[in-house]
Design an enzyme around this catalytic site. Structure first.
Site, mmCIF file in Angstrom:
data_model
loop_
_atom_site.group_PDB
_atom_site.id
_atom_site.type_symbol
_atom_site.label_atom_id
_atom_site.label_comp_id
_atom_site.label_asym_id
_atom_site.label_seq_id
_atom_site.Cartn_x
_atom_site.Cartn_y
_atom_site.Cartn_z
ATOM 1 N N HIS A 34 -1.923 5.199 -4.147
ATOM 2 C CA HIS A 34 -2.300 3.831 -3.822
ATOM 3 C C HIS A 34 -2.460 3.626 -2.322
ATOM 4 O O HIS A 34 -1.798 4.281 -1.509
ATOM 5 C CB HIS A 34 -1.235 2.866 -4.347
ATOM 6 C CG HIS A 34 -1.063 2.924 -5.837
ATOM 7 N ND1 HIS A 34 0.118 2.628 -6.463
ATOM 8 C CD2 HIS A 34 -1.944 3.244 -6.827
ATOM 9 C CE1 HIS A 34 -0.022 2.751 -7.778
ATOM 10 N NE2 HIS A 34 -1.266 3.130 -8.021
ATOM 11 N N TYR A 64 11.417 0.108 -2.813
ATOM 12 C CA TYR A 64 10.710 0.205 -1.547
ATOM 13 C C TYR A 64 10.425 -1.164 -0.948
ATOM 14 O O TYR A 64 10.232 -2.153 -1.645
ATOM 15 C CB TYR A 64 9.445 1.059 -1.641
ATOM 16 C CG TYR A 64 8.456 0.738 -2.731
ATOM 17 C CD1 TYR A 64 7.246 0.099 -2.444
ATOM 18 C CD2 TYR A 64 8.683 1.139 -4.047
ATOM 19 C CE1 TYR A 64 6.315 -0.157 -3.424
ATOM 20 C CE2 TYR A 64 7.747 0.893 -5.036
ATOM 21 C CZ TYR A 64 6.563 0.240 -4.718
ATOM 22 O OH TYR A 64 5.638 -0.005 -5.709
ATOM 23 N N GLN A 92 7.978 -8.078 0.907
ATOM 24 C CA GLN A 92 8.242 -7.923 -0.527
ATOM 25 C C GLN A 92 9.036 -6.649 -0.737
ATOM 26 O O GLN A 92 8.867 -5.670 -0.006
ATOM 27 C CB GLN A 92 6.908 -7.842 -1.279
ATOM 28 C CG GLN A 92 7.022 -7.701 -2.789
ATOM 29 C CD GLN A 92 5.661 -7.824 -3.460
ATOM 30 O OE1 GLN A 92 4.896 -8.731 -3.163
ATOM 31 N NE2 GLN A 92 5.348 -6.905 -4.359
ATOM 32 N N GLU A 131 -6.084 -3.997 -2.848
ATOM 33 C CA GLU A 131 -5.382 -2.756 -3.165
ATOM 34 C C GLU A 131 -6.268 -1.842 -4.009
ATOM 35 O O GLU A 131 -7.020 -2.292 -4.867
ATOM 36 C CB GLU A 131 -4.069 -3.071 -3.872
ATOM 37 C CG GLU A 131 -3.155 -3.893 -2.976
ATOM 38 C CD GLU A 131 -1.712 -3.898 -3.433
ATOM 39 O OE1 GLU A 131 -1.359 -3.097 -4.305
ATOM 40 O OE2 GLU A 131 -0.955 -4.710 -2.885
ATOM 41 N N ASN A 182 9.951 -3.872 -3.872
ATOM 42 C CA ASN A 182 9.560 -3.441 -5.213
ATOM 43 C C ASN A 182 10.592 -2.477 -5.770
ATOM 44 O O ASN A 182 11.201 -1.714 -5.023
ATOM 45 C CB ASN A 182 8.193 -2.759 -5.183
ATOM 46 C CG ASN A 182 7.071 -3.716 -4.832
ATOM 47 O OD1 ASN A 182 7.220 -4.922 -4.893
ATOM 48 N ND2 ASN A 182 5.934 -3.170 -4.450
ATOM 49 N N LYS A 209 4.941 0.964 3.560
ATOM 50 C CA LYS A 209 6.027 1.058 2.585
ATOM 51 C C LYS A 209 7.165 1.899 3.152
ATOM 52 O O LYS A 209 6.933 2.879 3.860
ATOM 53 C CB LYS A 209 5.526 1.705 1.285
ATOM 54 C CG LYS A 209 4.421 0.935 0.600
ATOM 55 C CD LYS A 209 3.877 1.689 -0.603
ATOM 56 C CE LYS A 209 2.744 0.926 -1.263
ATOM 57 N NZ LYS A 209 2.142 1.678 -2.392
ATOM 58 N N HIS A 211 -0.200 6.755 -0.942
ATOM 59 C CA HIS A 211 1.151 7.091 -1.401
ATOM 60 C C HIS A 211 1.165 7.286 -2.910
ATOM 61 O O HIS A 211 0.588 6.500 -3.668
ATOM 62 C CB HIS A 211 2.121 5.962 -1.038
ATOM 63 C CG HIS A 211 3.516 6.201 -1.520
ATOM 64 N ND1 HIS A 211 4.056 5.549 -2.614
ATOM 65 C CD2 HIS A 211 4.478 7.053 -1.078
ATOM 66 C CE1 HIS A 211 5.290 5.970 -2.804
ATOM 67 N NE2 HIS A 211 5.565 6.887 -1.897
ATOM 68 N N ARG A 263 35.472 7.309 -4.841
ATOM 69 C CA ARG A 263 34.813 6.187 -5.527
ATOM 70 C C ARG A 263 33.350 6.464 -5.807
ATOM 71 O O ARG A 263 32.753 5.847 -6.683
ATOM 72 C CB ARG A 263 34.911 4.916 -4.672
ATOM 73 C CG ARG A 263 36.329 4.473 -4.352
ATOM 74 C CD ARG A 263 36.321 3.394 -3.282
ATOM 75 N NE ARG A 263 35.752 3.930 -2.037
ATOM 76 C CZ ARG A 263 35.434 3.173 -0.982
ATOM 77 N NH1 ARG A 263 35.600 1.860 -1.030
ATOM 78 N NH2 ARG A 263 34.945 3.728 0.115
ATOM 79 N N ASP A 310 -4.351 4.386 -12.927
ATOM 80 C CA ASP A 310 -4.275 5.536 -12.030
ATOM 81 C C ASP A 310 -5.086 6.721 -12.557
ATOM 82 O O ASP A 310 -5.704 7.456 -11.789
ATOM 83 C CB ASP A 310 -2.818 5.946 -11.808
ATOM 84 C CG ASP A 310 -2.048 4.935 -10.963
ATOM 85 O OD1 ASP A 310 -2.688 4.125 -10.273
ATOM 86 O OD2 ASP A 310 -0.804 4.963 -11.003
#
Length: 200
Positions: free
Chosen positions: A62, A132, A47, A143, A49, A72, A119, A23, A169
């Protein structure tokens, strides 16, 4: 499930057993008992994500203010991810050290990134789907980021893949600039926070 601490202290890779059949495949990428034994405290999940990225997309580098920071637990539901962690804890014996691992949907492995560690991740295939768990919810005021192409860090992005970065970034400060600006978390604050999580 196997657990191993990576070169950045407090970062762990978890590799579950996989159960393939006609399967498809089944795995349990997060198992609390193994996590607690390795890390020393439970993972509070505030949370989750989910991102889908085309090949070459880099998300990060980050990190968040500590306390409370944001830990995370990262795994991949589809595709391949080059996952990179950097010790950003000022005063840490391994400050500036990085480590990397391939997170593979077929392997079912996952990476735990504690508070204070940076990360970043690059999708190595189109439609790489990263999922995550986060210990704290999104707090834009707390942040921060460091450009993942900082030459002083020398992160191991593949030479044969053109990096795709968000404007945020791409224009983030270098490690040296973030250090000078006082943006980086302190090692003593991080270790005090870890002790609190362990109930000490």
């Amino acid at each position: 499930m196997q657990a191993r601490e990576m070169k950045v202290p407090g970062v762990f890779e978890f590799v579950p057993r996989t159960f393939p059949d006609d399967r498809g495949m089944f795995a349990a990428p997060f198992q609390e008992a193994v996590f607690v034994e390795a890390v020393g405290h439970p993972l509070h999940v505030a949370q989750t994500n989910h991102s889908v990225s085309r090949r070459g997309t880099i998300r990060g580098l980050h990190f968040a203010d500590v306390p409370p920071g944001q830990a995370k637990y990262v795994h991949v539901a589809r595709g391949l991810l080059l996952d990179v962690v950097v010790d950003l804890r000022v005063g840490s014996p391994t400050f500036g050290r990085w480590d990397a691992v391939i997170v593979d949907a077929k392997l079912g492995n996952a990476i735990y990134v504690p508070e204070g560690v940076g990360h970043a991740a690059m999708a190595l295939e189109d439609d790489t789907t990263m999922h995550y768990l986060c210990s704290k919810g999104f707090n834009p005021k707390a942040e921060h980021g460091i450009t993942p192409t900082d030459p002083a860090l020398g992160l191991p992005w593949p030479d044969d893949i053109a990096p795709v970065l968000s404007e945020k970034d791409a224009t983030a400060p270098t490690l040296a600039e973030a250090l000078e600006a006082g943006l980086l978390p302190r090692y003593d604050a991080c270790t005090a926070w870890y002790a609190q999580l362990r109930g000490e």
